[in-house]
Design a protein around this motif. Structure first.
Motif, PDB file in Angstrom:
ATOM      1  N   TYR A 339      40.650  52.744  34.254  1.00  0.00           N
ATOM      2  CA  TYR A 339      41.580  51.665  33.920  1.00  0.00           C
ATOM      3  C   TYR A 339      41.581  51.445  32.413  1.00  0.00           C
ATOM      4  CZ  TYR A 339      43.530  46.911  33.704  1.00  0.00           C
ATOM      5  OH  TYR A 339      44.279  45.809  33.394  1.00  0.00           O
ATOM      6  N   SER A 360      45.868  46.488  37.333  1.00  0.00           N
ATOM      7  CA  SER A 360      45.032  45.349  36.928  1.00  0.00           C
ATOM      8  C   SER A 360      44.384  44.693  38.136  1.00  0.00           C
ATOM      9  CB  SER A 360      45.884  44.324  36.169  1.00  0.00           C
ATOM     10  OG  SER A 360      46.403  44.879  34.979  1.00  0.00           O
ATOM     11  N   GLU A 361      45.129  44.580  39.220  1.00  0.00           N
ATOM     12  CA  GLU A 361      44.595  43.956  40.432  1.00  0.00           C
ATOM     13  C   GLU A 361      43.471  44.785  41.037  1.00  0.00           C
ATOM     14  OE1 GLU A 361      46.162  42.354  44.813  1.00  0.00           O
ATOM     15  OE2 GLU A 361      47.496  43.486  43.480  1.00  0.00           O
ATOM     16  N   GLU A 362      43.644  46.112  41.047  1.00  0.00           N
ATOM     17  CA  GLU A 362      42.621  46.994  41.608  1.00  0.00           C
ATOM     18  C   GLU A 362      41.369  47.034  40.746  1.00  0.00           C
ATOM     19  OE1 GLU A 362      45.510  50.234  43.864  1.00  0.00           O
ATOM     20  OE2 GLU A 362      45.047  50.459  41.730  1.00  0.00           O
ATOM     21  N   GLU A 364      40.224  44.602  38.721  1.00  0.00           N
ATOM     22  CA  GLU A 364      39.585  43.299  38.531  1.00  0.00           C
ATOM     23  C   GLU A 364      38.207  43.164  39.187  1.00  0.00           C
ATOM     24  OE1 GLU A 364      40.614  38.520  39.077  1.00  0.00           O
ATOM     25  OE2 GLU A 364      41.998  40.058  39.790  1.00  0.00           O
ATOM     26  N   PRO A 365      37.992  43.614  40.421  1.00  0.00           N
ATOM     27  CA  PRO A 365      36.675  43.428  41.046  1.00  0.00           C
ATOM     28  C   PRO A 365      35.553  44.204  40.365  1.00  0.00           C
ATOM     29  CG  PRO A 365      38.358  43.938  42.694  1.00  0.00           C
ATOM     30  CD  PRO A 365      38.962  44.203  41.360  1.00  0.00           C
ATOM     31  N   SER A 368      33.864  42.593  35.920  1.00  0.00           N
ATOM     32  CA  SER A 368      33.148  41.366  35.559  1.00  0.00           C
ATOM     33  C   SER A 368      31.777  41.350  36.210  1.00  0.00           C
ATOM     34  CB  SER A 368      33.950  40.132  35.979  1.00  0.00           C
ATOM     35  OG  SER A 368      33.866  39.954  37.385  1.00  0.00           O
TER      36      SER A 368
END
Length: 381
Positions: A339, A360-362, A364-365, A368
């Protein structure tokens, strides 16, 4: 990993059956993995992840069941301080292993071991009963712990050590912290295809471990990220083949990964073996450099999971990026993605079709501290 409850085993059987049935009925094949990740397997995995969030209590339960002897109370930052020095000093040990052995067998408070400058040639292991150990060096370029075992070297029982026991430094206890220190395996770089030359510099086989400003130096199988949740920050990791490997759930942030090979090598070999396993490696804001031709990862496990985000990749990265371990079936089950990476080796166009350029959604997990539940257990400093 702890014994699963009967309902969860039943769910695993059902999901596995659904997965096999979907594939047999013509769910998009591995060759159809695209940038949007909208194939049947991803849909099943997303549905399961959604179910986990709803249940809540199951999140990362496999590692939470390995709490060992630790308690839930706040642990003092330092209830015991131990010193190690190459020089003969009053109250200081001259061996890292002797300093560790001085810690109470069942320890429930933070022990800080300061290791002075110098090269400590010894093989070190922290037992499972000795939790809350912090190892602080005098700088990764000044404090070095090194040994040179390989998997084919014979141990005390006359049998080969194997990869697991080849580690220069091994940690089996939870809540371990290391700062400003180098862990090194001095075994020479093996020729391509050599057997039994795995030479681990560091093995972490416990939950909730953090590493800051450390160096891990070796060739084949440098860092054995074996099991548990781990956090690496500002670390340097050097190797040739599978030099970050294991079945940990780990976040690598702002780390430098450096390849040392004149032929083909691989950065990662992640061993996730089930759709229900919550393990994987995530590299965020890292840098990949070195020599040779390097795969980002090899599918050691059937459901191997590795993500690179915001990472600089030098030209050494092979255009295809990933290797299926010689098993085409794994192309349907692995989760390999990147990404917003950059550099001459980050181009996605020629990647294997069963890897993913994440949205971005994929992504995100994976990017962080929530990936490893870090806000729950990482020290604040």
């Amino acid at each position: 990993m702890g014994v699963a409850s009967p309902p969860r085993v039943t769910l695993a059987a059902i999901l596995t059956s659904l997965l096999v049935l979907a594939l047999l009925l013509g769910v998009e094949s591995s060759s159809s993995f695209g940038p949007n990740g909208s194939n049947g397997l991803v849909s099943i995995e997303k549905d399961y992840a959604k179910w986990l969030r709803q249940v809540g209590s199951f999140r990362h339960s496999l590692t939470k069941n390995r709490e060992s002897c630790t308690n839930k109370k706040k642990v003092p930052e330092a209830c015991l301080i131990v010193r190690v020095s190459k020089r003969k000093q009053s109250g200081a040990f001259q061996s890292v292993q002797k300093a560790i052995s001085s810690v109470p067998t069942i320890n429930n408070c933070r022990v800080v071991i300061f290791v002075g400058p110098g090269t400590y040639r010894e093989k070190v292991e922290i037992p499972a009963t000795m939790a809350y150990v912090t190892l602080k060096g005098s700088g990764a370029d000044r404090t070095i712990i090194e040994w040179d075992d390989t998997a084919d070297r014979k141990g005390p029982n006359g049998r080969p050590l194997g990869t697991y026991a080849s580690a220069t430094f091994a940690v089996n206890s939870p809540h371990f912290i290391a700062k400003n220190i180098t862990f090194k395996n001095n075994a020479p770089l093996p020729p391509s295809g050599a057997l039994g030359k795995q030479a681990v510099a560091f093995r972490i086989s416990a939950d909730k471990a953090a590493f800051k400003s450390c160096r891990f130096i070796g060739a084949q199988d440098t860092l054995y990220d074996h099991t548990g949740r781990h956090y690496f920050e500002n670390c340097y990791i050097e190797g040739s083949v599978d030099f970050v490997f294991g079945d940990g759930l780990s976040l690598y942030r702002n780390c430098h990964l450096h390849a040392v090979t004149n032929s083909y090598g691989a950065l990662t070999a992640q061993k996730r073996e089930s759709l229900l396993d919550e393990t994987g490696f995530s590299f965020v804001e890292c840098r990949v450099t070195g020599s040779g031709a390097l795969y980002l990862g090899r599918a050691w496990g059937t459901f191997s999971r590795v993500v690179f985000a915001y990472t600089y990749m030098d030209k050494i990265i092979t255009p295809r990026g990933w290797y299926d371990w010689g098993d085409k079936n794994r192309e349907m089950t692995v989760f390999f993605g990147q990404y917003k990476c950059l550099g001459p080796g980050a181009a996605y166009e020629a990647r294997v079709p069963w890897s993913r350029e994440l949205t971005s959604e994929e992504a995100e997990p994976f990017i962080s501290l929530d990936f490893i539940d870090g806000n729950e257990w990482l020290p604040k400093s």
